[in-house]
Design an enzyme around this catalytic site. Structure first.
Site, short mmCIF file in Angstrom:
data_model
loop_
_atom_site.label_atom_id
_atom_site.label_comp_id
_atom_site.label_asym_id
_atom_site.label_seq_id
_atom_site.Cartn_x
_atom_site.Cartn_y
_atom_site.Cartn_z
N ALA A 255 0.86 -1.18 0.00
CA ALA A 255 0.00 0.00 0.00
C ALA A 255 0.89 1.23 0.00
O ALA A 255 2.09 1.13 0.26
CB ALA A 255 -0.92 0.01 1.22
N GLU A 291 -0.09 2.96 6.88
CA GLU A 291 -0.20 4.04 5.88
C GLU A 291 -0.81 5.28 6.52
O GLU A 291 -0.39 6.40 6.23
CB GLU A 291 -1.01 3.58 4.67
CG GLU A 291 -0.54 2.29 3.99
CD GLU A 291 0.95 2.24 3.65
OE1 GLU A 291 1.56 3.31 3.49
OE2 GLU A 291 1.50 1.13 3.57
N GLU A 313 10.22 4.88 7.37
CA GLU A 313 9.72 3.50 7.39
C GLU A 313 10.00 2.79 8.72
O GLU A 313 9.13 2.13 9.27
CB GLU A 313 10.28 2.70 6.22
CG GLU A 313 9.77 3.18 4.86
CD GLU A 313 8.25 3.21 4.74
OE1 GLU A 313 7.57 2.56 5.55
OE2 GLU A 313 7.75 3.91 3.84
ZN LIG Z 1 5.65 2.70 4.92
#
Ligand SMILES: [Zn+2]
Length: 848
Positions: A255, A291, A313
C-alpha cells in the site's frame, strides 16, 4: 566470506554526494486529460532559486509537446531536453515553468507512475514514479503545494487534498512528488466519518470496484481505530477534511501513503469471513494503520533523500507494531514480529544483500525497500526507547514533531531530538544505522561460592563493503528465575557497549537466566546451556518472548541434531511440547506459536552457521518426522484439544478467536499426519470461514487428496484474491519432487497473468519461499524455472522481478553443485541485458 562490493556503475548514487537543489518548486498546477494511450499532462511549476546552478528536471518516457518559461517558449540555447533530464540554462530567480507532455497509461506495465488496472487509472510514485508523469524535481526534499484538475468521463476522479469541484483538488500541505496520487475509475465507496480531537470532521471513504463493497467494513473500522490511536498515543490528529483509500488489483507494493489518498493492493483492503483468513485481517489492520500513521511520520515530516528511507519506514513500522500490540496483545504480536524479522531481515543480513539500515549508496532505490530498512529500522527505534526510557522517548518524539513539521529530515535530525530530551550522547548508538550485519552476543555463565557471573561478548560479522566492525550499544533486558522457576529478580536492562563485559550477583544458588527479554535487541544470542534451564524457562518464564524462545531453541537443537547426527527425538522434549500444547493457562495463540517448528529456511541458515552444509530435502523430511513425533506424542488428545479450541457462532476476526483458530490449525496438521486427512476433510467440507478452509485445504494438499484442488477452484474461480491463495497453496504444499512441475503447470493456465504481481508472487513465491526443498532441487530445475520467469517479467515490471530475485540470496549456504547451478542462472540473468533494478541485485549476489 570475503569483502565484496557490487560492481560500481556510473549510475551509483552516494549519500555523501547529497546537495540541495539550486532551484526549487513551491507549487504545482497540473491538469490531466485522461486517455489510455495518450494522456495529456499540462503542468505549471512555480520555481524559486535558492542557490547557484542549473535546474535539472527529471522525466522518463515522456513525449514532450512544449516547454515555456513565464509564458514564452524556451529557445534551444536556454534548455537541453535529454532522455531523462530537462536542463534549464540561466533560469531567473523566480519564474513559472510550463510543460505539456503525453504519456500512455495503458502501456505502463511497470506499475510505476500513471498506469491502468482493470480499466481504472491509478498512480504509484514512490520512489521515483512521478518523473514518468511529467517533468519535475522528483526528489523528496522538494516539497510543494498542489492544484490538480482531472478531465475524464469516468465517474470518480480523486487526487490528494480537499476536493474543490468535481475532479479539481487542492492539497494545502507541501509534499514531495512521491506522495502525489491520482485515481480515476468506475468506483464505489463505503463511507464513514471521524471527528478529530481538534474538532475537525473528516469524511472517510474506501473506494472499490462495484461488487466489492461488502468487503470494506474491516478496513474502514481499522482506519478509525488507527486515527483514534494516533491521537491518544502520539497526540497526532488528521489534517484534511477527507481521507480516501482505494483498492487496486495490480500493485507492486502492499500500500502507499499518498497524502489523503492512500492506494492499496486490494488484498490489503478487501475482507469477508468467507474470503479472507485471520492473517489477512491482521494484515489489513496493520497496513491500514501503517499508511495512516505515515501522515505524520513520512508526509508532514519527510526524508531529505532516499538514503533516509528508514526515517519514515523504521519509525512507522515501529508505530504500527505498537498499534498491533495494543489491538491484539503484546506477547503474541511481539513474537510474530520477531519471527518475521528473523525470517527476512536476519537472512538478508547474513547474505550478499546485507546493507546498513541507512544505506550509503544505491543504483536503484527500489531495491532498498527491504526488511533491513523497515523491520530492523523499527527494532533500532525500539532499542532507542528502551535505552533512554519511556519518558525521554515521549519528550523526544514530541520535540521531533514540533521542530521538524513541514521539513525533509535526516537521521541526524532524528537523533538530535533524543540527545536533547535524554541528555545523552547517541554517537555510538548511531552505529546501528551505519553498520550492517546481525550482531552476535555470546553468553557464558559461571557460578561458585555464592557468586554468579555472566560474561558477555559481542561481535558483528563482516558484510559486503564492511570488513571491520566496532562494538555496538546493545540493550540486554534480563531477569533471573530460581531453580523451581519462580522469578527471583525482575526484568532490568543493562547496556553492552564494549566487546566484552561481565555482570555479577551474590546468590545462594545458580539461577536460571532469562535474557534478551522481549527481544530487547536484534541480535543472535549464542548461549550453550543445559536443557534443564531451557525447560524451566519454557514452563515458567514470566517473559512470554523468552518462554517461547526457550521452546524454539529446544526444537531447533533437536532438529539440527536429527539432521546432522540422525539423533532421535527425545521424550523430554516431546513431553514439554505436549504439556505446553495442552496448557489451558497459556493463550491459544501463544500455544500455536510454541507448537510451530522452526522453518526449513531457518534450519538451513542455522546449519550453515554451524558449519554444516544444509541439504534441503533432508531438512524437509526431518522436519516432517519431528511433526510426526509430536503428533504421536499428542495422539488421542488431538481431537479433544481441537474441540476445546473451537469458535462456535459468528466469525470474528478479533485476536481471541483468531488465536483459537491458529491453535486448531496447528493441531489439525498434526492430526492429518495420523489420520491421512479424515479430520481435515470434515473441516474443509463444513468450514464457514476462509481461515479454517485454508487450514484444511493445506492439510489435504499435504496428503495428496485428489479432489480438493478442483473443488476449491469450482467454488472460487470467480474471485481473484481467493484464487491467489489456491495458486500459492498448491505449489507450497506439493512434494519437493513435484513442486516445480506443479508451478510450471499453473503458469500455463489462462488465469495465470504474470503482469498481476499478486498472481506472480503466488506461484513463483509459492515455490521460492513456500517450498524450499522444491526450489532447491538438486537438478537445478527450480533455479532455472524461477530465472525463466524473472527474465520474462523484468522487461515490463523490473521492480517485482528484482524483488523476487532475492530468492537466490542464500545460495552460498549450499553445496558446490547447487552453487554452480545458481551461478549459472545468475550469469544468465546478468547476460540477458536486464533492467537496472535486476542488474543491481544480480551483481550484488554474484559478488558474494
Ligand atoms: Zn511505509
Amino acid at each position: 566470506m570475503r569483502d565484496a562490493t557490487p560492481e560500481q556503475t556510473p549510475e551509483t548514487v552516494h549519500l555523501a554526494d547529497y546537495a540541495p537543489v539550486p532551484v526549487t518548486v513551491t507549487h504545482l498546477d497540473v491538469s490531466f486529460q485522461l486517455d489510455p494511450k495518450a494522456t495529456r499532462v499540462s503542468s505549471r511549476l512555480t520555481c524559486k532559486r535558492q542557490g547557484p546552478g542549473e535546474m535539472v528536471l527529471n522525466g522518463e518516457g515522456l513525449k514532450t509537446l512544449s516547454v515555456t518559461l513565464d509564458g514564452v517558449p524556451l529557445d534551444a540555447d536556454r534548455h537541453t531536453l535529454g532522455d531523462r533530464t530537462l536542463t534549464l540554462h540561466g533560469a531567473p530567480d523566480e519564474f513559472l515553468l510550463e510543460t505539456v507532455v503525453e504519456i500512455a497509461p495503458a502501456d505502463n506495465k511497470a506499475l510505476s507512475g500513471l498506469y491502468m488496472s482493470n480499466g481504472m487509472y491509478c498512480t504509484q510514485c514512490e520512489a521515483e514514479g512521478f518523473r514518468r508523469i511529467t517533468w519535475m524535481l522528483d526528489r523528496p526534499d522538494v516539497m510543494a503545494t498542489y492544484d490538480v484538475a482531472i478531465d475524464s468521463d469516468l465517474p470518480v476522479l480523486l487526487s490528494n487534498g480537499n476536493e474543490r469541484a468535481a475532479g479539481v483538488w487542492h492539497d494545502p500541505w507541501p509534499k514531495p512528488t512521491y506522495l502525489f496520487a491520482l485515481v480515476a475509475g468506475d468506483l464505489v465507496a463505503t463511507s464513514d466519518s471521524f471527528t478529530t480531537m481538534e474538532g475537525k470532521d473528516v469524511a472517510l471513504n474506501v473506494w472499490v470496484r462495484p461488487g466489492d463493497e461488502d468487503r470494506t467494513a474491516y478496513a474502514l473500522d481499522a482506519l478509525k481505530r488507527s486515527m483514534a490511536w494516533d491521537e491518544e498515543v502520539y497526540g497526532r490528529a488528521y489534517d484534511l477534511s477527507v481521507f480516501n483509500i482505494v483498492a487496486v488489483d495490480d500493485f507492486n507494493m502492499g500500500a502507499m501513503e499518498n497524502k489523503g489518498l492512500n492506494v492499496f493492493n486490494s488484498r490489503y483492503v478487501l475482507a469477508s469471513p468467507e474470503t479472507a483468513t485471520d492473517a489477512d485481517y491482521a494484515n489489513i489492520e496493520r497496513i491500514v494503520a501503517h499508511e495512516y500513521f505515515h501522515n505524520w511520520t513520512g508526509n508532514r515530516i519527510t526524508c531529505r533523500d532516499w538514503f533516509q528511507l528508514c526515517l519514515k519506514e523504521g519509525l512507522t513500522v515501529f508505530r504500527d507494531e505498537q498499534f498491533s500490540q495494543d489491538q491484539r496483545g503484546y506477547a503474541v504480536q511481539r513474537i510474530g514480529d520477531v519471527m518475521n524479522l528473523r525470517a527476512r531481515q536476519f537472512r538478508e543480513d547474513a547474505g550478499p544483500l546485507a546493507h546498513p539500515v541507512r544505506p550509503e549508496s544505491f543504483v536503484e532505490i527500489n531495491n532498498f525497500y527491504t526488511a533491513t530498512v523497515y523491520e530492523k529500522g523499527a527494532e533500532v527505534i525500539g532499542m532507542l526507547r528502551t535505552l533512554i526510557g519511556a519518558e525521554a522517548w515521549d519528550q523526544g518524539i514530541a520535540l521531533y514533531f514540533e521542530r521538524h513539521d513541514g521539513e525533509a529530515c535526516t537521521i541526524e535530525d532524528w537523533l538530535a531530538v533524543f540527545e536533547e530530551a535524554a541528555e545523552r550522547d547517541l554517537t555510538q548508538f548511531k552505529l546501528w544505522y551505519s553498520q550492517a550485519g546481525t550482531p552476535r552476543v555470546r553468553v557464558t555463565e559461571h557460578f561458585s561460592d555464592g557468586l554468579y557471573r555472566i560474561d558477555l561478548a559481542q561481535s558483528v560479522p563482516p558484510t559486503p563493503g564492511q570488513p571491520d566492525k566496532q562494538p555496538m550499544v546493545i540493550p540486554l533486558a534480563f531477569g533471573l528465575l530460581d531453580r523451581e522457576g519462580n522469578e527471583s529478580r525482575p526484568t532490568e536492562v543493562r547496556e553492552l557497549t564494549t566487546a566484552g563485559d561481565s555482570l555479577t550477583f551474590d546468590l545462594a544458588e545458580k539461577p536460571v537466566l532469562s535474557i534478551l527479554r522481549g527481544f530487547s535487541a536484534p541480535v543472535i544470542l549464542e548461549f550453550d546451556r543445559p536443557d534443564a534451564d531451557r525447560l524451566t524457562l519454557l514452563a515458567h518464564d514470566t517473559d512470554a518472548f523468552c518462554r517461547w524462545e526457550a521452546g524454539r531453541v529446544l526444537a531447533k537443537d533437536r532438529l539440527m541434531r536429527a539432521i546432522s547426527e540422525d539423533a532421535e527425538f527425545d521424550a523430554g522434549w516431546l513431553d514439554a511440547v505436549a504439556t505446553l500444547a495442552q496448557d489451558d493457562n497459556a493463550e491459544p495463540a501463544f500455544r500455536a506459536l510454541a507448537l510451530a517448528l522452526p522453518s526449513e529456511d531457518d534450519l538451513a541458515q542455522s546449519l550453515h552457521e554451524a558449519g554444516i552444509v544444509p541439504d534441503p530435502e533432508r531438512i524437509h523430511l526431518t522436519r516432517r518426522a519431528a511433526q510426526m513425533a509430536v503428533a504421536e506424542r499428542l495422539a488421542n488428545a488431538l481431537p479433544d484439544l481441537r474441540a476445546a479450541n473451537a469458535t462456535p457462532g459468528a466469525y470474528s476476526p478479533a485476536a481471541e478467536d483468531a488465536g483459537k483458530r491458529a491453535l486448531s490449525a496447528g493441531l489439525l496438521k498434526l492430526q492429518t499426519m495420523r489420520d491421512g486427512g479424515a479430520a481435515a476433510r470434515r473441516v474443509y467440507d463444513t468450514a464457514d470461514n476462509m481461515t479454517d478452509r485454508m487450514a484444511a485445504f493445506a492439510c489435504l494438499l499435504d496428503v495428496g487428496d485428489p479432489d480438493v484442488a478442483a473443488q476449491f477452484e469450482a467454488d472460487w474461480s470467480h474471485d481473484r484474491l481467493v484464487m491467489d491463495k489456491w495458486f500459492m497453496a498448491q505449489v507450497a504444499h506439493a512434494t519437493p519432487v513435484d513442486a516445480v512441475g506443479v508451478a510450471e503447470r499453473l503458469t500455463k493456465r489462462a488465469d495465470f497473468d504474470p503482469s498481476n504481481p499478486n498472481r506472480f508472487r503466488a506461484v513463483i513465491g509459492g515455490l521460492t519461499a513456500g517450498n524450499p526443498a522444491g526450489f532447491h532441487r538438486a537438478d537445478g530445475s527450480g533455479y532455472a524455472f524461477v530465472t525463466d520467469w524473472l527474465l520474462r517479467l523484468d522487461p515490463s515490471n523490473p521492480q517485482t522481478a528484482a524483488r523476487m530475485s532475492t530468492a537466490f540470496d542464500s545460495w552460498r549456504r549450499y553445496d558446490a553443485d547447487r552453487q554452480a547451478l545458481v551461478r549459472e542462472q545468475l550469469d544468465r540473468m546478468a547476460a540477458a541485458d536486464p533492467s537496472r533494478d535486476l542488474a543491481e541485485m544480480v551483481a550484488r549476489m554474484r559478488a558474494a
